[in-house]
Every structure is written in structure tokens, then in C-alpha cells.
Design a protein around this motif. Structure first.
Motif, short mmCIF file in Angstrom:
data_model
loop_
_atom_site.label_atom_id
_atom_site.label_comp_id
_atom_site.label_asym_id
_atom_site.label_seq_id
_atom_site.Cartn_x
_atom_site.Cartn_y
_atom_site.Cartn_z
N VAL A 1 -1.80 -3.26 10.56
CA VAL A 1 -3.08 -3.97 10.61
C VAL A 1 -3.57 -4.18 9.19
CG1 VAL A 1 -5.50 -3.77 11.31
CG2 VAL A 1 -3.68 -3.15 12.91
N GLY A 2 -4.27 -5.31 8.98
CA GLY A 2 -4.88 -5.60 7.69
C GLY A 2 -6.26 -6.19 7.87
N VAL A 3 -6.95 -6.34 6.77
CA VAL A 3 -8.27 -6.97 6.77
C VAL A 3 -8.28 -8.03 5.67
CG1 VAL A 3 -9.44 -4.93 7.67
CG2 VAL A 3 -9.28 -5.25 5.19
N SER A 4 -9.10 -9.05 5.84
CA SER A 4 -9.20 -10.11 4.85
C SER A 4 -10.65 -10.35 4.47
CB SER A 4 -8.58 -11.41 5.39
OG SER A 4 -8.66 -12.45 4.44
N GLU A 5 -10.92 -10.26 3.18
CA GLU A 5 -12.26 -10.49 2.64
C GLU A 5 -13.29 -9.50 3.19
OE1 GLU A 5 -13.01 -12.26 0.14
OE2 GLU A 5 -11.18 -13.43 -0.11
N TRP A 6 -12.90 -8.26 3.35
CA TRP A 6 -13.84 -7.20 3.70
C TRP A 6 -14.35 -6.54 2.42
CZ3 TRP A 6 -12.96 -3.75 8.58
CH2 TRP A 6 -12.75 -4.57 9.70
N PRO B 1 -2.14 1.99 11.64
CA PRO B 1 -1.64 1.83 10.27
C PRO B 1 -2.32 0.65 9.55
CG PRO B 1 -0.01 1.00 11.82
CD PRO B 1 -1.14 1.58 12.65
N LEU B 2 -3.51 0.92 8.97
CA LEU B 2 -4.24 -0.08 8.20
C LEU B 2 -3.69 -0.06 6.78
CD1 LEU B 2 -6.59 -2.08 7.78
CD2 LEU B 2 -8.09 -0.10 7.39
N ILE B 3 -2.96 -1.10 6.40
CA ILE B 3 -2.20 -1.02 5.15
C ILE B 3 -2.47 -2.16 4.17
CG2 ILE B 3 -0.33 0.18 6.36
CD1 ILE B 3 1.32 -2.44 6.06
N SER B 4 -3.21 -3.19 4.59
CA SER B 4 -3.30 -4.37 3.73
C SER B 4 -4.70 -4.96 3.69
CB SER B 4 -2.33 -5.45 4.23
OG SER B 4 -2.33 -6.57 3.37
N SER B 5 -5.07 -5.42 2.50
CA SER B 5 -6.28 -6.20 2.29
C SER B 5 -5.85 -7.55 1.74
CB SER B 5 -7.20 -5.49 1.30
OG SER B 5 -8.23 -6.35 0.83
N GLN B 6 -6.42 -8.63 2.28
CA GLN B 6 -6.06 -9.96 1.80
C GLN B 6 -7.31 -10.65 1.24
OE1 GLN B 6 -4.48 -14.08 3.68
NE2 GLN B 6 -3.17 -12.32 4.11
N PRO B 7 -7.54 -10.48 -0.05
CA PRO B 7 -8.68 -11.12 -0.69
C PRO B 7 -8.24 -12.30 -1.57
CG PRO B 7 -7.94 -9.32 -2.06
CD PRO B 7 -6.93 -9.47 -0.93
N GLY C 1 -4.95 3.97 0.46
CA GLY C 1 -3.54 3.63 0.63
C GLY C 1 -3.31 2.21 1.12
N ILE C 2 -4.21 1.31 0.76
CA ILE C 2 -4.15 -0.09 1.21
C ILE C 2 -3.75 -0.98 0.04
CG2 ILE C 2 -5.54 -2.03 2.08
CD1 ILE C 2 -7.30 0.08 3.51
N GLY C 3 -2.76 -1.85 0.25
CA GLY C 3 -2.31 -2.77 -0.79
C GLY C 3 -3.00 -4.12 -0.67
N GLN C 4 -2.91 -4.90 -1.76
CA GLN C 4 -3.52 -6.23 -1.79
C GLN C 4 -2.45 -7.31 -1.65
OE1 GLN C 4 -6.91 -6.22 -2.03
NE2 GLN C 4 -6.79 -3.98 -2.26
N VAL C 5 -2.62 -8.18 -0.66
CA VAL C 5 -1.82 -9.40 -0.54
C VAL C 5 -2.79 -10.53 -0.82
CG1 VAL C 5 -0.45 -10.86 0.99
CG2 VAL C 5 -0.22 -8.37 1.11
N GLY D 1 0.84 -1.20 0.00
CA GLY D 1 0.00 0.00 0.00
C GLY D 1 0.86 1.24 0.00
N ALA D 2 0.41 2.25 0.74
CA ALA D 2 1.14 3.51 0.84
C ALA D 2 2.09 3.52 2.03
CB ALA D 2 0.15 4.67 0.93
N SER D 3 2.25 2.37 2.68
CA SER D 3 3.10 2.30 3.87
C SER D 3 4.57 2.23 3.49
CB SER D 3 2.74 1.07 4.71
OG SER D 3 3.28 -0.11 4.12
#
Length: 329
Positions: free
Chosen positions: A148-153, A171-177, A198-202, A7-9
Motif C-alpha cells: 500500500v502507498g499514499v500520494s500527496e499526504w 505493508p505501507l511502503i510508498s509515498s508518491q509526492p 520505512g516509507i520510500g518516495q516514488v 522504503g524498508a520493504s
């Protein structure tokens, strides 16, 4: 192995990450698990993904053992919280109680002082979002969680979470879909929302639960030892059969194998390379039940696919791609 910013981190992750869902503590013995992790390290992978719920908490412990002796600062260690890890009513979800207790348990199993990215494994509609992010905020302040990240939101859930994250300085920086040639439900809503925040995808399952491995041929029995055979009778297998184990999908995948061969790749390498062509993807998670799979799949790192190949893939899969954003999560 190339590294990309998440992301933007300021955090860099290896563009191919190693994950141990299904495998460690379940499908493979510990010696094989350790060999797979060693193969990942040898290939330059620095990002390792697990979760407390994987193999009923065993996967975290196996990964910790496999990484013993590795300099902690040289890797990015990611895990998750949400799914049940016990029988009690508070042994699940995103309540403050469960997040704090689950984090401490994960730290103990992983034998580390901190988690690089701690994911909310799913959205929890039963808990006020403010309570969830206050717990994350406290863990960040304590130094037990770096990001911090979120998955399948969904996009809406991410928007609300990002607003609270800004307010609480989390620092919410990642989404894991889930993301693959066949499963593109994040493209319409999640990706633009994350780019704005500013959140990246893993991404997980770039091989579409193994369908893009090329193991499954139309009108042929399911190979013994494959993921589909070992998961037979489980809800996961039922979804796999209903969604992808259809003749039209398998015929299209067979044609993709020919495309891969024409450009000197295996089908799994092509599938992973396809995911990595997208600038919103920071890293693609691969799993492995033997080290040879790691050695082969990491060859997708750094591959650039010509626009003609990308268009050919879309044409072959036309009518088979899942794009409905409502299927997120």
C-alpha cells in the motif's frame, strides 16, 4: 537500469518508472502508447504507474493492452484510488465501499490478479482512517494488493496512517509526492517522517510539469503540441502558468540548460538525475508522448552529479524554489 528498494520493504522498483497520466487514453493514440511502453521495457523499466481516474479509467486499460505478453512477475504494476470514477456519491473517496469496488474495477481493466502497490491517491478527511486501512488490510489478505502507498499526504497524515498500518499489519511502503528541482515541499516534513516509518518516495513530475523540459523560452510563444498548449484553458494549465511560466523562472531554466550541456546531458536528463541523487527517492516517474522521449530520459539512470553541480543548480534557482510543506497535496 538500476533498481532500488522501496522504503524498508523487500520490493525493488526501477529507479525510473513509466507513468501514463495525461497521455494514455487522451493525448496519444493507442499505437503510440504501446510503442512508449515497449520503449520503457526495452530500457529496463519494470515499474509502471497509473490510476483509475487517469483519462476517465481509459489509461489503465491502455496500459494493460500495452503490457500484454509481458511476464507479470517481471514488472511492478501500481495504481490508485480516491478521485471520482462515476457520478454516484460512493464513486469517490476512501470509503470501504469505494476502495473495494475500485480495486476490483482496476484489476479488471489491468487484466491482472493483483496490484503491486495500491495508492490512496489523496487523503480523505471525510472517512475514518480506520475504515480506509481496514479495506486495504482485507485486500492485502486476499492477495489482491501486495503493498500500500499514499500520494500527496502530509507528514501528519502519514504518521497516523503508518500507526494504523502497523496495527493492522498492512505493508505501507510508498509515498508518491510531486518532487523536482523547483518543487521541494516534501523535504522539511514528509521525507523525515517517511524515513522514520520505512516509507520510500516514488516521485512524480520530476520535470515540473514540463517546465524543466526546456521547451518554454522567455518571451517566446508556447510551442504547439507541448503540454502547456494542449492543456490551455484547463485548471492544470492555469496553475502551470501562474506558478512556473514566469520570466524569471524561464530565464533560470535556460541557464540550467547550459549547465546540462556542460556535463553532457539534456535538461530533462539533468532534472531526472537531480531527483535520483536523493537517497530518499526510490524511483522517479516519467511520462512520454513518443518513444524517443523514453529513450532520451532513461539516460538519466545511473548518472551521478558532482556536489559542485548540485550547488550550481541551487544557486541558479535561488528564490524560485517552492519549499512550503503546507503546499503538500
Amino acid at each position: 537500469m538500476n533498481h532500488r528498494r522501496l522504503g524498508a520493504s523487500g520490493l525493488y522498483v526501477s529507479e525510473i518508472a513509466f507513468g501514463n497520466w495525461i497521455t494514455h487514453g487522451a493525448q496519444v493514440d493507442n499505437d503510440t502508447a504501446h510503442a512508449c511502453v515497449r520503449a520503457a521495457l526495452d530500457a529496463g523499466i519494470t515499474t509502471f504507474d497509473t490510476a483509475d481516474v487517469y483519462s476517465d479509467t481509459k489509461a489503465e486499460a491502455v496500459l494493460s493492452q500495452a503490457l500484454r505478453g509481458v511476464r507479470r512477475e517481471s514488472i511492478e504494476l501500481c495504481t490508485k484510488v480516491y478521485h471520482p470514477t462515476g457520478a454516484g456519491p460512493n464513486d469517490r473517496g476512501l470509503s470501504r465501499k469505494h476502495i473495494m469496488e475500485a480495486c476490483h474495477a482496476s484489476l479488471h481493466r489491468l487484466q491482472t490478479d493483483y496490484i503491486d502497490v495500491y495508492y490512496a491517491h489523496r487523503f480523505d478527511p471525510s472517512v475514518p482512517l480506520e475504515e480506509t486501512f481496514l479495506a486495504f488490510s482485507d485486500l492485502v489478505r486476499q492477495g489482491k494488493v501486495l503493498y500500500v502507498g499514499v500520494s500527496e499526504w502530509t507528514a501528519e497524515q502519514i504518521t497516523k496512517g503508518a500507526a494504523l498500518a502497523r496495527e493492522m499489519k498492512v505493508p505501507l511502503i510508498s509515498s508518491q509526492p510531486q518532487y523536482s528541482m523547483l518543487w521541494r515541499v516534501i523535504d522539511a516534513e514528509v521525507v523525515p517522517t517517511c524515513e522514520r516509518e520505512g516509507i520510500g518516495q516514488v516521485v512524480w513530475s520530476p520535470l515540473a510539469q514540463g517546465i524543466l523540459s526546456g521547451k518554454y523560452a522567455p518571451d517566446q510563444p508556447i510551442p504547439q503540441g507541448s503540454r502547456a498548449s494542449t492543456a490551455a484553458g484547463a485548471p492544470f494549465f492555469d496553475r502551470l502558468v501562474g506558478q512556473w511560466m514566469r520570466k524569471e523562472v524561464l530565464f533560470a531554466v535556460a541557464q540550467l540548460s547550459a549547465v546540462a550541456q556542460e556535463i553532457g546531458l539534456t535538461l530533462p536528463q539533468l532534472a531526472i538525475a537531480w531527483v535520483l541523487q536523493h537517497p530518499h527517492v526510490s524511483s522517479a516517474i516519467i511520462g512520454a508522448s513518443k518513444p524517443e522521449q523514453v529513450h532520451e530520459n532513461v539516460k538519466a539512470a545511473g548518472v551521478r552529479l558532482d556536489p559542485e553541480v548540485m550547488n550550481q543548480i541551487d544557486q541558479l534557482l535561488d528564490g524560485l524554489i517552492e519549499r512550503d510543506p503546507a503546499k503538500t497535496g
